[in-house]
Write an enzyme that holds these catalytic residues in place. Structure first.
Site, PDB file in Angstrom:
ATOM      1  N   HIS A   5      54.211  67.671  65.719  1.00 18.23           N
ATOM      2  CA  HIS A   5      53.113  67.038  64.984  1.00 18.23           C
ATOM      3  C   HIS A   5      51.815  67.838  65.146  1.00 18.23           C
ATOM      4  CE1 HIS A   5      50.990  63.291  63.528  1.00 18.23           C
ATOM      5  NE2 HIS A   5      49.985  63.880  64.174  1.00 18.23           N
ATOM      6  N   GLU A   6      51.448  68.118  66.392  1.00 15.58           N
ATOM      7  CA  GLU A   6      50.177  68.798  66.652  1.00 15.58           C
ATOM      8  C   GLU A   6      50.200  70.249  66.163  1.00 15.58           C
ATOM      9  OE1 GLU A   6      47.746  67.101  67.250  1.00 15.58           O
ATOM     10  OE2 GLU A   6      48.658  65.271  68.018  1.00 15.58           O
TER      11      GLU A   6
ATOM     12  N   HIS B  63      47.907  73.987  59.789  1.00 18.95           N
ATOM     13  CA  HIS B  63      47.055  73.586  58.666  1.00 18.95           C
ATOM     14  C   HIS B  63      45.663  74.206  58.853  1.00 18.95           C
ATOM     15  CE1 HIS B  63      45.659  69.981  55.948  1.00 18.95           C
ATOM     16  NE2 HIS B  63      45.369  71.155  55.415  1.00 18.95           N
TER      17      HIS B  63
ATOM     18  N   HIS C  76      49.261  70.215  62.549  1.00 22.59           N
ATOM     19  CA  HIS C  76      47.797  70.228  62.406  1.00 22.59           C
ATOM     20  C   HIS C  76      47.262  71.646  62.626  1.00 22.59           C
ATOM     21  CE1 HIS C  76      46.973  66.011  61.952  1.00 22.59           C
ATOM     22  NE2 HIS C  76      47.451  65.668  63.124  1.00 22.59           N
TER      23      HIS C  76
END
Length: 599
Positions: free
Chosen positions: A389-390, A396, A393
């Protein structure tokens, strides 16, 4: 990794993030901070001049962009250092010093917005013609001027600004009430042992296999809130009155419109989300029925909602294994994406394990040199998914920083959860395709379904409650404890269905949700999750064309509105289709889970 919690000084360098990539030392940071005073004076010198010419406006914005980039790096360094050990007074002081400088800088530049708003449209277009380099800032200026009809006179703006500290009172009071002052009776387990109960321990107790502990924690937590139900309602009423005051002052039609206007998201997106979830409520009811069956209880209560449905499958996942699995799982995103992922793993973007005083949880911060990821990795399946998940980020941020000018690189919150959740969805698909063990498959599917329940259904229920509070406040109603409990109970009955016992305690849950002070924030968890599921399915189905669009989305920063960025990637969030497609997948997972447990 040792079980004993280590001091920060005992953590090997290779397990820590490379803050020296920002500043080689604290002294270098101090030297850079000292230059902000000259920057402040240079920016302040433009006061009263922004409407003079395209050249003057461009010169100001060019300097502003450079100073913002410097400020962001200064902030990243002191905040990352502070989070390594939150007890470290030196870095606490460093963060405080930075905040003082940045507030002073913001005050000195307060002339910017009213002066930019005051430029006539025709005059601004002439500025672009006279000074072609000003085009670099067209998106920034257009987005700022989008709020022109909701801007007030200088005197009125000053009054609203002066009300800023007072406007934060409901949130501040709630924080003190719920986190500092409110206490709860101990939770008692099935053997009569007492366990200290707080807001944080409550969550862990709700996942316990000991039903008596879950029930005791549940009842005692809401007993505590129930003792102050009128106080809690008064604070939430004040929050909603505040939102109405500012929406009315800026001439918005509703508090919802005022909130979503900040990130340029149409209110129809919010309404479509609720409508699509309502149409798929049968799947949530099926999930509740399945949970009741698997737990083997005569009555399903809200203290049973987080109990584990599949046991005996948990295993430790070493960090190196987690990285390798994530790398393999993200193969559908292409080699260029995975090359950057490896760079992050190998170049110390990640601060890996817990240590004494380290900030809890996980996050990614997109510094200009490269992203920084805080983890507290514990070797669980949840930890592995959190890492995926991180890093979503992080990549991105990496793409947006690489392909956008600094002024256009910072993506808005509406799209922030898309890349992170897309990584999680691809990891889940990979793990499901890899396993042949039925129990392990059931365990993974349950983990996936929990995300749908917690992110899509629960956050949409919260969003609907916020909408109800806004409408009641607009009608002149006072949000009393009785009214709030009545509305919240109805929503729980609607969302969880006939197989769930909706009791008096859950009707009080609104009193413990801090997100109700975030101003129509939570719906973005559900929309982001839906968009991510849609994108991951498209990537797996279509391959390279979908990946190309997705990388373009990651590289977009805030160069377009969030709706346009997602539409370019193949997801139209103004349509209910992405939410409906995500919930269709939830239905398919339910089908498989039901067949697995029957075998």
């Amino acid at each position: 990794m040792d079980e004993k919690m280590r001091k920060r000084c005992e953590v090997p360098v290779e397990e820590t993030w490379a803050t020296e990539d920002m500043y080689v030392s604290d002294e270098a940071w101090e030297a850079e901070l000292a230059t902000l005073k000259a920057d402040k004076d240079a920016l302040a010198a433009y006061a009263g001049k922004l409407g003079e010419s395209g050249e003057t406006l461009c010169a100001y914005l060019t300097l502003m962009e450079k100073v913002d980039e410097k400020g962001s790096l200064l902030a990243n360094y002191c905040m990352r250092k502070s989070d390594e050990d939150t007890r470290n007074a030196f870095y606490q002081a460093m963060s405080g010093k930075f905040m003082s400088e940045i507030v002073a800088l913001g005050t000195a530049c307060s002339f910017e917005t009213p002066e930019i708003m005051a430029i006539e449209d025709e005059k601004l277009e002439q500025f672009y013609k006279d000074c072609p380099t000003l085009e670099r800032y067209r998106r920034y200026l257009t987005d700022k001027r989008r709020h022109k009809e909701h801007s007030l006179s200088a005197q009125e703006e000053r009054l609203l600004a002066l009300a800023g500290d007072m406007a934060g009172a409901p949130d501040n009071i709630y924080g003190m009430f719920a986190d500092a002052d409110l206490t709860f009776d101990d939770a008692i387990d099935s053997e009569g042992n007492a366990h200290p109960l707080s807001q944080s321990t409550f969550i862990s107790y709700q996942g316990s296999d000991d039903r008596q502990l879950r029930k005791s924690a549940y009842e005692n937590l809401y007993k505590g809130f129930g003792s102050f139900r009128n106080t809690a309602a008064a604070i939430l009423n004040a929050q909603n009155k505040k939102l109405k005051f500012f929406a009315d002052a800026r001439r918005y039609n509703s508090t919802l419109e005022a909130s979503l206007s900040r990130t340029n998201v149409p209110t129809s997106v919010y309404e479509n989300l609720i409508e699509a979830v309502h149409k798929n409520m049968d799947k949530m009811h099926r999930y509740v029925r399945l949970r009741k069956k698997l737990l083997g209880v005569d009555e399903l209560h809200f203290y049973d909602v987080y109990a584990n449905l599949v046991s005996g499958v948990d295993k430790k996942i070493p960090y190196e294994e987690a990285k390798a699995t994530i790398y393999d799982a993200l193969a559908p995103l292409g080699e260029d994406y995975r090359k950057v992922l490896l760079e992050g793993f190998n170049s110390r973007w990640v601060d890996v394990y817990p240590n004494e005083g380290k900030r809890s949880g996980a996050y990614s911060a997109g510094a200009s040199v490269h992203p920084y990821v805080l983890m507290n990795y514990t070797g669980t399946l949840d930890s592995q998914f959190t890492l995926a998940h991180e890093m979503g980020h992080a990549l991105h941020s990496w793409h947006s920083n690489k392909y956008q000018n600094p002024v256009d690189a910072d993506y808005v919150i509406f799209v922030a959860e898309v890349a992170s959740t897309c990584n999680e969805a691809l990891l889940m698909e990979y793990l499901l395709n890899k396993t042949t063990d039925k129990k392990e498959r059931a365990y993974l599917i349950n983990h996936f379904m929990e995300q749908f329940k917690g992110t899509l259904y629960r956050q949409t229920m919260f969003a609907e409650f916020e909408l109800i509070m806004g409408k009641l406040t607009a009608e002149g109603k006072t949000l009393t404890a009785d009214l709030l409990c009545q509305e919240y109970r109805k929503l729980n009955e609607q969302y969880f269905g006939p197989d769930m016992v909706v009791d008096d305690q859950i009707a009080l849950e609104w009193a413990r949700i801090p997100h109700f002070y975030y101003n129509y924030y939570v719906f973005q968890y559900a929309t982001g999750y839906s968009a991510a599921i849609a994108l991951s399915r498209r990537i797996l189905k279509e391959g390279e064309p979908a990946v190309k669009d997705y990388i373009k989305f990651l590289s977009g920063g805030c160069s377009k509105s969030p709706i346009e960025l997602l539409r370019d990637a193949g997801v139209d969030m103004e349509s209910p289709a992405p939410v409906e497609q995500a919930l269709q997948l939830f239905g398919e997972l339910l089908d498989e889970m039901e067949s697995l447990v029957e075998e």
